[in-house]
Structure formats: structure tokens, C-alpha cells
Scaffold this active site. Structure first.
Site, PDB file in Angstrom:
ATOM      1  CG  ASP A  59       3.032  -7.216   7.364  1.00 23.80           C
ATOM      2  OD1 ASP A  59       2.492  -6.485   6.516  1.00 23.80           O
ATOM      3  OD2 ASP A  59       2.423  -8.114   7.978  1.00 23.80           O
ATOM      4  N   GLY A  91       0.834  -1.207   0.000  1.00 27.96           N
ATOM      5  CA  GLY A  91       0.000   0.000   0.000  1.00 27.96           C
ATOM      6  C   GLY A  91       0.864   1.250   0.000  1.00 27.96           C
ATOM      7  CB  THR A 148       2.676   0.420   6.169  1.00 26.31           C
ATOM      8  OG1 THR A 148       1.304   0.236   6.583  1.00 26.31           O
ATOM      9  CG2 THR A 148       3.563   0.110   7.368  1.00 26.31           C
ATOM     10  CB  ILE A 149      -1.074   4.723   6.370  1.00 20.86           C
ATOM     11  CG1 ILE A 149      -2.097   3.639   6.035  1.00 20.86           C
ATOM     12  CG2 ILE A 149      -0.696   5.528   5.141  1.00 20.86           C
ATOM     13  CD1 ILE A 149      -3.476   4.189   5.665  1.00 20.86           C
ATOM     14  CG  ASP A 150      -2.036  -0.298   8.217  1.00 21.85           C
ATOM     15  OD1 ASP A 150      -2.781   0.664   7.970  1.00 21.85           O
ATOM     16  OD2 ASP A 150      -2.168  -1.418   7.704  1.00 21.85           O
ATOM     17  NE  ARG A 192      -5.864  -5.652   4.967  1.00 14.78           N
ATOM     18  CZ  ARG A 192      -5.593  -5.576   3.672  1.00 14.78           C
ATOM     19  NH1 ARG A 192      -6.521  -5.869   2.796  1.00 14.78           N
ATOM     20  NH2 ARG A 192      -4.412  -5.224   3.241  1.00 14.78           N
ATOM     21  CG  MET A 201      -7.651   2.619   5.596  1.00 14.02           C
ATOM     22  SD  MET A 201      -6.492   2.820   4.245  1.00 14.02           S
ATOM     23  CE  MET A 201      -7.514   2.253   2.878  1.00 14.02           C
ATOM     24  NE  ARG A 240      -2.426  -4.114  -0.822  1.00 16.10           N
ATOM     25  CZ  ARG A 240      -1.885  -3.558   0.270  1.00 16.10           C
ATOM     26  NH1 ARG A 240      -0.808  -4.069   0.800  1.00 16.10           N
ATOM     27  NH2 ARG A 240      -2.433  -2.494   0.829  1.00 16.10           N
ATOM     28  CB  CYS A 241       3.860  -8.515  -6.664  1.00 22.31           C
ATOM     29  SG  CYS A 241       4.433  -9.556  -7.993  1.00 22.31           S
ATOM     30  CG  ASP A 275       1.009  -2.895  10.578  1.00 25.05           C
ATOM     31  OD1 ASP A 275       1.896  -2.296   9.937  1.00 25.05           O
ATOM     32  OD2 ASP A 275       0.215  -3.683  10.042  1.00 25.05           O
TER      33      ASP A 275
END
Ligand code: F6P
Length: 324
Positions: free
Chosen positions: A103, A11, A126-128, A172, A170, A72-73, A130
């Protein structure tokens, strides 16, 4: 090392361009040729490699998205895909790469190193927020500020109509964006994937607030929250409505991924990019550059996803217990 590559993967996150810019400029200043890899691992498989100079990264520091593109591959999950990717790097004489992503991208980079002996240094993009081993990830600050702008607007209309709003942000698998948005936006409750939701408490909070003369209540929900098999803000709204409480849902969504990066995202993304290149040139591999305190520190790549970064329980309790 004479030739290195840089890619953004997974992302997109505001600040990725600042990271790429710092990688290119640091490489160039060390006399290294830098190559951009388009669309993350997909570009490695399809051989989309572009030479980069200081000129190619001119004026990009304040731009959202990523000039290299990202993806995202699926093919890279397969050993055959990774073999093709390694082949592309060898063809261009690229001796090591910097990967900015989350990750999933780190796991891919780790396998590229393990199976094909290609040095990889990762930066947390990543905006998350995490990832373990770093207090901060590139894009998180901008995403939270975007969500805050939205929540400030929602409060206006909520107050005008005496309404309860459930705002979905956001995240997940993690509640970092939700928690930061909730405390900064003055929310009355926050629901995160890490903690089972206490619905009776939320219902009584909304009822108490209206009884006390408050004109609105704001509840922030991370998209990854699941109640009775239903995800996100809609599941909370469904329950409140069943209890006769009027409410509205607002999903902020991908707006959080775009826009100009904040000062913090630009600064940390730049530092991380610079240090990632220095580490690659020192012979480092399979590491993530993270921000700990205000400084760049490295950790083993596996640590960043194996260790679960905990949310701040004090902040969570403050939001949940202080609402009247
Ligand atoms: O990983 C960042 C993130 O924005 C998550 O918060 C979100 O769940 C996910 O990406 C959405 O991914 P996509 O844009 O591929 O649907």
C-alpha cells in the site's frame, strides 16, 4: 507507448522476480523497450535505470528477493522527491511504469500519476495480503508455507517437552499470515491485530488442554498484536507466565520474506505482470491488477488501500472455538 519501466518497492516478497520477468517478457514481445528501476522509488530519484531484455530476466522465476532491489523511500514522500523521480523518467523517455509493492508503494505511484501525469499500473507485492481488490498478494503463499515449516518443527519440540509455544509471524497491521498459518499449522489459538485478544480464554484453553492429556499447545500471534502496550508474542508469553504456565516464544521474522516462491506465487505473479503491461499499453493508469477468483481484475488504485480487506471470521472462530 515505446518505453516502460518496472520497479519493485517496499518489503520484498517471493514472486517479485516472476512478476518482473513477466513484465519484461510481455513488453519485449509487444515491441516495447523495458527499463528496470533499481531499489524502488529511491532508484527513480537517484537515476538508477537499466535497460532490460529477455536475457536480463533469464532464470529468475524461482529466485526469492528481487533482482531489481527494493527500498522504503522517505525522500519520495516529499513533493520535491517525486518531482526528481518524474524528471528521471522524462530524461529516459519512459512513458509509464509498473510498480510491484504494497500500500505504501501504491500511494507513491498514485501521487506520481496525479502530480506528474505519469501512467502507473500496480501489482500487489507484499507477503501481508492486506490489499483490497485482490484475493491474494504476491509472496503471501510462500510466506505462509515458510511459517508452516517452522511451526511443524516447533510442534515436535513442544510435544517432547509438554510445552506451550507462542509463535510470532509477520503482519504489522493485518492477521492474514497469522490466520493462514494457524489453520494450516493446527494451532490452538490465533491472535490478530483486527480482533481484541481474549486472554482469559487463551489461558483456560491451555489449562484445559493439559488437563485433557494434550502434550502441547500452539498459539500463533501476528506481530501487530498489542497487549498492555507490549507488541507481539512476548506480551502473550508474559501474561501466561504470570499465570504459572510454562511457555516459549519463537519469532519467525524475516525468514518469511525470503526463499524460492511457491508454484502459486510464481503463477499469479506472472499473470499479474503480463496483464499489468497489457493495461499500460491500452492506456490504463492508476489501477491495481488483482486476482479475483482465479482471474486478473483491475481496480482503482485508491480502493486497494482505502477499503479494509476483512479477515475470514469463520476461520478465526473455527481456530478459537474448536481447540480443546
Ligand atoms: O510489509 C511486509 C512486512 O514484512 C510486514 O509484515 C512487516 O511488518 C514489515 O514488512 C517489516 O518491514 P521491514 O523489513 O522494513 O522492517
Amino acid at each position: 507507448m515505446q518505453r516502460i519501466g518496472v520497479m519493485t518497492s517496499g518489503g520484498d516478497a517471493p514472486g517479485m522476480n516472476a512478476n518482473v520477468r513477466a513484465v519484461v517478457r510481455t513488453g519485449v514481445s509487444r515491441g516495447v523497450q523495458v527499463f528496470g528501476i533499481r531499489d524502488g522509488f529511491a532508484g527513480l530519484i537517484s537515476d538508477e535505470i537499466i535497460p532490460m531484455t529477455s536475457q536480463s530476466v533469464g532464470g529468475i522465476i524461482g529466485k526469492g528477493g528481487t533482482i531489481l532491489g527494493t527500498a522504503r523511500c522517505e525522500e519520495f514522500r516529499d513533493p520535491a522527491g517525486r518531482a526528481k523521480a518524474a524528471q528521471t523518467l522524462r530524461k529516459h523517455g519512459i512513458e509509464g511504469i509498473v510498480v510491484c509493492g504494497g500500500d505504501g508503494s501504491f500511494r507513491g505511484a498514485h501521487l506520481l500519476w496525479k502530480e506528474h501525469n505519469i501512467p502507473v499500473i500496480c501489482t500487489p507485492g507484499t507477503i501481508d495480503n492486506d490489499l483490497a481488490g485482490t484475493d491474494y498478494t504476491i509472496g503471501f503463499d510462500t510466506a505462509v508455507n515458510t511459517a508452516l515449516e517452522a511451526i511443524d518443527r516447533i510442534r515436535d519440540t513442544a510435544e517432547a517437552h509438554r510445552r506451550t509455544f507462542i509463535v510470532e509471524v509477520m503482519g504489522r497491521h493485518s492477521g492474514f499470515i497469522a490466520l493462514a498459518t494457524a489453520i494450516g499449522g493446527g494451532a490452538d489459538a490465533v491472535l490478530v491485530p483486527e480482533i481484541p485478544p481474549d486472554i482469559p480464554r487463551i489461558i483456560s484453553m491451555v489449562e484445559r488442554r493439559f488437563a485433557a492429556g494434550k502434550r502441547f499447545s500452539l498459539i500463533v500471534v501476528a506481530e501487530g498484536v498489542v497487549i498492555d502496550d507490549f507488541p507481539g508474542a512476548g506480551s502473550v508469553a508474559h501474561i501466561l507466565k504470570k499465570h504459572g504456565l510454562d511457555c516459549r516464544v519463537s519469532i519467525i521474522g524475516h525468514q518469511q520474506r525470503g526463499g524460492a516462491p511457491t508454484a502459486l506465487d510464481r503463477e499469479f505473479a506472472s499473470l499479474l505482470g503480463k496483464e499489468a503491461v497489457e493495461e499500460l499499453l491500452r492506456g490504463g493508469t492508476n489501477k491495481m491488477a488483482g486476482i479475483v477468483g482465479k482471474r486478473v481484475e483491475f481496480c482503482d488504485l485508491e480502493y486497494s488501500w482505502r477499503e479494509k480487506k476483512p479477515i475470514d471470521m469463520e476461520v478465526y472462530r473455527f481456530i478459537s472455538e474448536a481447540a480443546i
